[in-house]
Scaffold this motif. Structure first.
Motif, mmCIF file in Angstrom:
data_model
loop_
_atom_site.group_PDB
_atom_site.id
_atom_site.type_symbol
_atom_site.label_atom_id
_atom_site.label_comp_id
_atom_site.label_asym_id
_atom_site.label_seq_id
_atom_site.Cartn_x
_atom_site.Cartn_y
_atom_site.Cartn_z
ATOM 1 N N PHE A 92 0.808 -1.229 0.000
ATOM 2 C CA PHE A 92 0.000 0.000 0.000
ATOM 3 C C PHE A 92 0.840 1.278 0.000
ATOM 4 O O PHE A 92 0.629 2.159 -0.840
ATOM 5 C CB PHE A 92 -0.986 -0.007 1.173
ATOM 6 C CG PHE A 92 -2.308 -0.619 0.825
ATOM 7 C CD1 PHE A 92 -3.121 -0.061 -0.143
ATOM 8 C CD2 PHE A 92 -2.732 -1.780 1.446
ATOM 9 C CE1 PHE A 92 -4.342 -0.629 -0.487
ATOM 10 C CE2 PHE A 92 -3.950 -2.365 1.114
ATOM 11 C CZ PHE A 92 -4.755 -1.783 0.145
ATOM 12 N N PRO A 93 1.796 1.451 0.938
ATOM 13 C CA PRO A 93 2.603 2.683 0.903
ATOM 14 C C PRO A 93 3.417 2.813 -0.378
ATOM 15 O O PRO A 93 3.634 3.924 -0.873
ATOM 16 C CB PRO A 93 3.511 2.563 2.131
ATOM 17 C CG PRO A 93 3.486 1.134 2.518
ATOM 18 C CD PRO A 93 2.152 0.605 2.103
ATOM 19 N N LEU A 95 2.445 1.700 -3.340
ATOM 20 C CA LEU A 95 1.477 2.120 -4.352
ATOM 21 C C LEU A 95 1.239 3.630 -4.306
ATOM 22 O O LEU A 95 1.274 4.314 -5.331
ATOM 23 C CB LEU A 95 0.156 1.377 -4.158
ATOM 24 C CG LEU A 95 -1.008 1.788 -5.074
ATOM 25 C CD1 LEU A 95 -0.668 1.507 -6.529
ATOM 26 C CD2 LEU A 95 -2.289 1.077 -4.686
ATOM 27 N N PHE A 96 1.026 4.162 -3.095
ATOM 28 C CA PHE A 96 0.804 5.607 -2.958
ATOM 29 C C PHE A 96 2.056 6.393 -3.341
ATOM 30 O O PHE A 96 1.966 7.495 -3.882
ATOM 31 C CB PHE A 96 0.366 5.942 -1.538
ATOM 32 C CG PHE A 96 -1.050 5.525 -1.235
ATOM 33 C CD1 PHE A 96 -2.111 6.055 -1.951
ATOM 34 C CD2 PHE A 96 -1.323 4.585 -0.248
ATOM 35 C CE1 PHE A 96 -3.423 5.668 -1.695
ATOM 36 C CE2 PHE A 96 -2.632 4.190 0.023
ATOM 37 C CZ PHE A 96 -3.682 4.733 -0.709
ATOM 38 N N ILE A 99 2.116 6.593 -7.142
ATOM 39 C CA ILE A 99 1.142 7.583 -7.611
ATOM 40 C C ILE A 99 1.707 8.999 -7.463
ATOM 41 O O ILE A 99 1.595 9.831 -8.364
ATOM 42 C CB ILE A 99 -0.193 7.441 -6.847
ATOM 43 C CG1 ILE A 99 -0.891 6.131 -7.239
ATOM 44 C CG2 ILE A 99 -1.126 8.623 -7.142
ATOM 45 C CD1 ILE A 99 -2.073 5.770 -6.372
ATOM 46 N N ASP A 100 2.336 9.258 -6.316
ATOM 47 C CA ASP A 100 2.908 10.585 -6.066
ATOM 48 C C ASP A 100 4.015 10.913 -7.069
ATOM 49 O O ASP A 100 4.094 12.021 -7.587
ATOM 50 C CB ASP A 100 3.462 10.643 -4.638
ATOM 51 C CG ASP A 100 3.977 12.032 -4.283
ATOM 52 O OD1 ASP A 100 3.185 12.990 -4.338
ATOM 53 O OD2 ASP A 100 5.176 12.169 -3.969
ATOM 54 N N TYR A 103 2.391 11.554 -10.613
ATOM 55 C CA TYR A 103 1.617 12.794 -10.699
ATOM 56 C C TYR A 103 2.460 14.059 -10.508
ATOM 57 O O TYR A 103 2.010 15.149 -10.841
ATOM 58 C CB TYR A 103 0.499 12.796 -9.652
ATOM 59 C CG TYR A 103 -0.707 11.947 -10.017
ATOM 60 C CD1 TYR A 103 -0.858 11.413 -11.284
ATOM 61 C CD2 TYR A 103 -1.700 11.697 -9.081
ATOM 62 C CE1 TYR A 103 -1.956 10.637 -11.616
ATOM 63 C CE2 TYR A 103 -2.812 10.921 -9.403
ATOM 64 C CZ TYR A 103 -2.932 10.400 -10.670
ATOM 65 O OH TYR A 103 -4.025 9.633 -10.985
#
Length: 208
Positions: A92-93, A95-96, A99-100, A103
């Motif tokens: 999970f971390p 994945l985030f 994304i960061d 973006y």
């Protein structure tokens, strides 16, 4: 840390689309041992399922005894029911983080100072309000507008170094502008979310 990896890759291959593919392969390779561990845990759980169902049925009216028998079953086979959750929690971390990084290329790839990015965001918002448009992914839209000859002058006040870095940032993949948002219609960009959805579905089916 993921931003540093992307930055290093971009120093070697000056194309964001190709760098993104290599970055994905590296992350997948790093997560591969966790994926194997999770699949093994799922396979063990499938083997235990009939025995668990038998215990639940046998001790349906005695929850404490039911729990004790299930713990004995796990201990006898060296199985930890929580072991399958750990790989997911670790992913999970990551994945985030991915994304960061995707973006925010101005922060992670071009290493532009925070105050300069903040000024660019304000310029973007002001001009978008004047045009009656909504601001979405700010840094992606700044890159897109900087590379639009009609709007590049919006950011001239931020200095030649900023203008040069962003205007020469190759944010494409085989000719596709990755800063654009896909819309329904006849355009190549719509293939990105379609292929993403189809491949995700195939991976899920194969995994099952």
């Amino acid at each position: 840390p993921l931003g540093w990896i992307m930055w290093l890759l971009y120093q070697v291959i000056r194309n964001y689309g190709i760098v993104l593919i290599l970055f994905t392969i590296l992350v997948k390779a790093a997560l591969f041992p966790l994926s194997i561990k999770q699949q093994k845990s799922s396979a063990k759980m499938a083997i235990f399922q009939p025995k668990i169902a038998e215990i639940q049925k046998k001790y349906a009216n005695n929850k404490q005894k039911q729990q004790e028998e299930m713990m004995k079953l796990y201990e006898a086979h060296g199985y930890n029911p929580m072991s399958g959750c750990l790989p997911l929690l670790i992913q999970f971390p990551i994945l985030f983080g991915i994304i960061d990084v995707v973006y925010n290329p101005l922060t992670h790839i071009l290493r532009i100072p925070k105050d300069t990015i903040a000024s660019a965001v304000e310029i973007l918002k002001t001009n978008y309000e004047a045009l009656g448009q909504m601001v979405g992914q700010q840094q992606l839209q700044i890159v897109s507008e900087m590379q639009n000859p009609e709007h590049a002058q919006w950011f001239a006040s931020l200095g030649a170094d900023f203008v040069d870095k962003v205007s020469h940032f190759d944010y494409t993949l085989f000719g596709l502008d990755l800063g654009q948002i896909p819309v329904f219609g006849w355009n190549w960009l719509i293939l990105v979310p379609i292929l993403s959805g189809v491949t995700s579905l195939l991976v899920s089916i194969i995994s099952m």
